[in-house]
Design a protein around this motif. Sequence first.
Motif, PDB file in Angstrom:
ATOM      1  N   ALA A  60       0.781  -1.221   0.098  1.00  0.00           N
ATOM      2  CA  ALA A  60       0.110  -0.089  -0.064  1.00  0.00           C
ATOM      3  C   ALA A  60       1.026   1.138   0.029  1.00  0.00           C
ATOM      4  CB  ALA A  60      -1.051  -0.048   1.061  1.00  0.00           C
ATOM      5  N   VAL A  61       1.892   1.333   0.691  1.00  0.00           N
ATOM      6  CA  VAL A  61       2.806   2.245   0.964  1.00  0.00           C
ATOM      7  C   VAL A  61       3.715   2.583  -0.552  1.00  0.00           C
ATOM      8  CG1 VAL A  61       4.769   3.197   1.934  1.00  0.00           C
ATOM      9  CG2 VAL A  61       3.172   2.317   3.260  1.00  0.00           C
ATOM     10  N   LEU A  62       4.034   1.375  -1.107  1.00  0.00           N
ATOM     11  CA  LEU A  62       4.746   1.621  -2.383  1.00  0.00           C
ATOM     12  C   LEU A  62       3.780   1.918  -3.662  1.00  0.00           C
ATOM     13  CD1 LEU A  62       6.782  -1.856  -2.490  1.00  0.00           C
ATOM     14  CD2 LEU A  62       7.489   0.528  -1.863  1.00  0.00           C
ATOM     15  N   THR A  63       2.602   1.566  -3.358  1.00  0.00           N
ATOM     16  CA  THR A  63       1.881   2.040  -4.560  1.00  0.00           C
ATOM     17  C   THR A  63       0.770   3.097  -4.341  1.00  0.00           C
ATOM     18  OG1 THR A  63       0.008   0.215  -4.113  1.00  0.00           O
ATOM     19  CG2 THR A  63       2.152  -0.309  -5.374  1.00  0.00           C
ATOM     20  N   ARG A  64       0.917   3.734  -3.187  1.00  0.00           N
ATOM     21  CA  ARG A  64      -0.134   4.982  -2.661  1.00  0.00           C
ATOM     22  C   ARG A  64      -0.088   5.914  -3.914  1.00  0.00           C
ATOM     23  NH1 ARG A  64       3.999   6.087   0.714  1.00  0.00           N
ATOM     24  NH2 ARG A  64       4.707   8.267   0.814  1.00  0.00           N
ATOM     25  N   GLY A  65      -1.396   6.416  -4.160  1.00  0.00           N
ATOM     26  CA  GLY A  65      -1.230   7.635  -5.107  1.00  0.00           C
ATOM     27  C   GLY A  65      -1.113   7.143  -6.583  1.00  0.00           C
ATOM     28  N   GLY A  66      -1.155   5.971  -6.949  1.00  0.00           N
ATOM     29  CA  GLY A  66      -0.896   5.739  -8.269  1.00  0.00           C
ATOM     30  C   GLY A  66       0.415   5.407  -8.811  1.00  0.00           C
ATOM     31  N   VAL A  84      -5.942  -2.621   0.177  1.00  0.00           N
ATOM     32  CA  VAL A  84      -7.006  -1.626  -0.416  1.00  0.00           C
ATOM     33  C   VAL A  84      -7.485  -0.847   0.931  1.00  0.00           C
ATOM     34  CG1 VAL A  84      -9.397  -1.527  -0.941  1.00  0.00           C
ATOM     35  CG2 VAL A  84      -7.606  -3.358  -2.117  1.00  0.00           C
ATOM     36  N   GLU A  85      -7.458  -1.383   2.177  1.00  0.00           N
ATOM     37  CA  GLU A  85      -8.015  -0.653   3.283  1.00  0.00           C
ATOM     38  C   GLU A  85      -6.844   0.211   3.574  1.00  0.00           C
ATOM     39  OE1 GLU A  85     -10.801  -0.799   5.010  1.00  0.00           O
ATOM     40  OE2 GLU A  85     -11.521  -1.914   3.144  1.00  0.00           O
ATOM     41  N   MET A  86      -5.454   0.176   3.517  1.00  0.00           N
ATOM     42  CA  MET A  86      -4.704   1.199   3.878  1.00  0.00           C
ATOM     43  C   MET A  86      -4.508   2.082   3.058  1.00  0.00           C
ATOM     44  SD  MET A  86      -2.629   0.840   6.691  1.00  0.00           S
ATOM     45  CE  MET A  86      -1.024   1.538   6.216  1.00  0.00           C
ATOM     46  N   LEU A  87      -4.809   1.813   1.498  1.00  0.00           N
ATOM     47  CA  LEU A  87      -4.800   3.064   0.548  1.00  0.00           C
ATOM     48  C   LEU A  87      -5.850   4.002   0.755  1.00  0.00           C
ATOM     49  CD1 LEU A  87      -3.979   1.001  -2.714  1.00  0.00           C
ATOM     50  CD2 LEU A  87      -2.509   2.626  -1.533  1.00  0.00           C
ATOM     51  N   SER A  88      -6.856   3.496   1.277  1.00  0.00           N
ATOM     52  CA  SER A  88      -8.060   4.183   1.712  1.00  0.00           C
ATOM     53  C   SER A  88      -7.711   5.126   2.848  1.00  0.00           C
ATOM     54  CB  SER A  88      -9.403   3.286   1.949  1.00  0.00           C
ATOM     55  OG  SER A  88     -10.543   4.119   2.395  1.00  0.00           O
ATOM     56  N   VAL A  89      -7.228   4.426   3.803  1.00  0.00           N
ATOM     57  CA  VAL A  89      -6.976   5.567   5.086  1.00  0.00           C
ATOM     58  C   VAL A  89      -5.933   6.443   4.900  1.00  0.00           C
ATOM     59  CG1 VAL A  89      -6.096   5.142   7.537  1.00  0.00           C
ATOM     60  CG2 VAL A  89      -7.636   3.400   6.441  1.00  0.00           C
ATOM     61  N   HIS A 109      -1.188   5.415  13.284  1.00  0.00           N
ATOM     62  CA  HIS A 109      -2.277   6.213  12.913  1.00  0.00           C
ATOM     63  C   HIS A 109      -3.233   5.478  11.650  1.00  0.00           C
ATOM     64  CE1 HIS A 109      -1.351   9.796  15.170  1.00  0.00           C
ATOM     65  NE2 HIS A 109      -0.134   9.694  14.885  1.00  0.00           N
ATOM     66  N   ALA A 110      -2.421   5.055  10.794  1.00  0.00           N
ATOM     67  CA  ALA A 110      -2.963   4.353   9.555  1.00  0.00           C
ATOM     68  C   ALA A 110      -3.659   2.905   9.781  1.00  0.00           C
ATOM     69  CB  ALA A 110      -2.091   4.179   8.407  1.00  0.00           C
ATOM     70  N   LEU A 111      -2.728   1.913  10.305  1.00  0.00           N
ATOM     71  CA  LEU A 111      -2.987   0.643  10.464  1.00  0.00           C
ATOM     72  C   LEU A 111      -4.136   0.394  11.250  1.00  0.00           C
ATOM     73  CD1 LEU A 111      -2.234  -2.063   9.654  1.00  0.00           C
ATOM     74  CD2 LEU A 111      -0.532  -2.422  11.512  1.00  0.00           C
ATOM     75  N   ASN A 165      -6.782   1.878  11.722  1.00  0.00           N
ATOM     76  CA  ASN A 165      -8.094   2.462  11.174  1.00  0.00           C
ATOM     77  C   ASN A 165      -8.362   1.391   9.820  1.00  0.00           C
ATOM     78  OD1 ASN A 165      -9.135   5.290  12.334  1.00  0.00           O
ATOM     79  ND2 ASN A 165      -6.924   5.236  12.184  1.00  0.00           N
ATOM     80  N   ALA A 166      -7.331   0.817   9.551  1.00  0.00           N
ATOM     81  CA  ALA A 166      -7.495  -0.141   8.559  1.00  0.00           C
ATOM     82  C   ALA A 166      -7.823  -1.643   8.662  1.00  0.00           C
ATOM     83  CB  ALA A 166      -6.165  -0.292   7.672  1.00  0.00           C
ATOM     84  N   LEU A 167      -7.939  -1.969  10.296  1.00  0.00           N
ATOM     85  CA  LEU A 167      -8.042  -3.222  10.706  1.00  0.00           C
ATOM     86  C   LEU A 167      -9.368  -3.711  10.862  1.00  0.00           C
ATOM     87  CD1 LEU A 167      -5.058  -3.785  13.535  1.00  0.00           C
ATOM     88  CD2 LEU A 167      -5.347  -4.541  11.150  1.00  0.00           C
ATOM     89  N   THR A 168     -10.101  -2.902  10.580  1.00  0.00           N
ATOM     90  CA  THR A 168     -11.771  -3.288  10.704  1.00  0.00           C
ATOM     91  C   THR A 168     -12.350  -4.332   9.792  1.00  0.00           C
ATOM     92  OG1 THR A 168     -12.640  -1.074  11.677  1.00  0.00           O
ATOM     93  CG2 THR A 168     -14.197  -2.729  11.254  1.00  0.00           C
ATOM     94  N   ALA A 169     -12.107  -4.152   8.555  1.00  0.00           N
ATOM     95  CA  ALA A 169     -12.507  -4.878   7.625  1.00  0.00           C
ATOM     96  C   ALA A 169     -11.489  -5.930   7.694  1.00  0.00           C
ATOM     97  CB  ALA A 169     -12.480  -4.246   6.059  1.00  0.00           C
ATOM     98  N   THR A 170     -10.051  -5.773   7.929  1.00  0.00           N
ATOM     99  CA  THR A 170      -9.371  -7.024   7.817  1.00  0.00           C
ATOM    100  C   THR A 170      -9.599  -8.031   9.000  1.00  0.00           C
ATOM    101  OG1 THR A 170      -7.456  -5.403   7.273  1.00  0.00           O
ATOM    102  CG2 THR A 170      -6.972  -7.580   8.132  1.00  0.00           C
ATOM    103  N   LEU A 171      -9.974  -7.472  10.103  1.00  0.00           N
ATOM    104  CA  LEU A 171     -10.530  -8.468  11.377  1.00  0.00           C
ATOM    105  C   LEU A 171     -11.636  -9.253  10.737  1.00  0.00           C
ATOM    106  CD1 LEU A 171      -9.795  -9.361  14.296  1.00  0.00           C
ATOM    107  CD2 LEU A 171     -11.456  -7.250  15.050  1.00  0.00           C
ATOM    108  N   THR A 172     -12.715  -8.511  10.068  1.00  0.00           N
ATOM    109  CA  THR A 172     -14.008  -9.304   9.762  1.00  0.00           C
ATOM    110  C   THR A 172     -13.464 -10.334   8.698  1.00  0.00           C
ATOM    111  OG1 THR A 172     -15.132  -7.376   9.935  1.00  0.00           O
ATOM    112  CG2 THR A 172     -16.046  -8.997   8.685  1.00  0.00           C
TER     113      THR A 172
END
Length: 326
Positions: A135-141, A212-217, A240-242, A244-251
């Motif tokens: 996510a970090v490597l590919t953020r912002g396209g 995907v969740e990290m890119l969104s956050v 800060h980011a991780l 907030n990205a864990l909800t969908a990941t946990l589900t």
Amino acid sequence: MTAAVASAGIRDNPWLSFAGRRLGRFVVSLWVLASTAFLMIQLVPGDPVRAALGMTAPVELVNARRQALGLDDPLWVQYGHYLRGLFTGDFGTSMSSGLPVAQVIGDRLPGTLKLAVLAFAVVVVVAVPVGVVFAVLTRGGRRRGVELGFTSTTVLLAAVPEFLVAVGLVALFAVALGWFPVAGRGDASAFVLPVAALAIGPAAVLSRVVRVEMLSVLGNDFIRTARAKRLPARLVYVRHALPNALTATLTLGGLMLTGMVAGTVLVENVFAWPGLGSTIVQSILQKDYPLVQGIVLVYGVGVLLVNLVIDVLLALLDPRSTIRES
């Protein structure tokens, strides 16, 4: 008056209300599961005792076994005995071995749990960091080639069935290279191939979800604010980011854990692993219906418990969900 005050207190407390709803759903689901398992055996065509003992078994032996199992009683009486047995831990008697079903399950359950839990731990340890890094490597396209390679690889790994993964691992690492044992449960090396067969596909899927969740956050305002404060990148991503990205990941992770427990059925048979998966296949072939019924119940209860735990963890991560459901 006291009861009314207590009821009002529960309604006013979102956590108590949430726990009450979840517990009620869990109990109802348990009853539906137990009743379905009972009816499953009743709807099997033919005589299960005759099928288990064989067509050449003497009539006297068949009748004695039916009477011992209570199959001559009316259906409602059998159902009552069945529910009473579940409350006391009595799952009946195996038709093939004559041992209590609870004893057979108790001997085989630890092997299945070890495989599933180890595979789930491998999935989380591998998928979360991989998803975050990509996510970090590919953020912002950026780095379209890296994104294409990551997506193509994970799609391919996720598409291969666990059974084929297991067979491929055995052929390469056990037969051709001889690095790991082909089958059975021995030392720690015996866990490597079964755990890998269970973990490869789910790890690929979960890493895509984490990315995907990290890119969104990472596109949110509070992340831009954290960067503007010149906080260290590791602190921005991890603190800060991780979370907030864990909800969908946990589900999804909870659903994967239940899927891994079910996936052990095929993987255990490939590796001749002494667990519930190989036992249920043997019991189906032997028409040992009480044992099949008991194992189905154990799998079902495991799924319900995992879902309950996931619901609670999600509520802890996002307490607002308990209020929205009220």
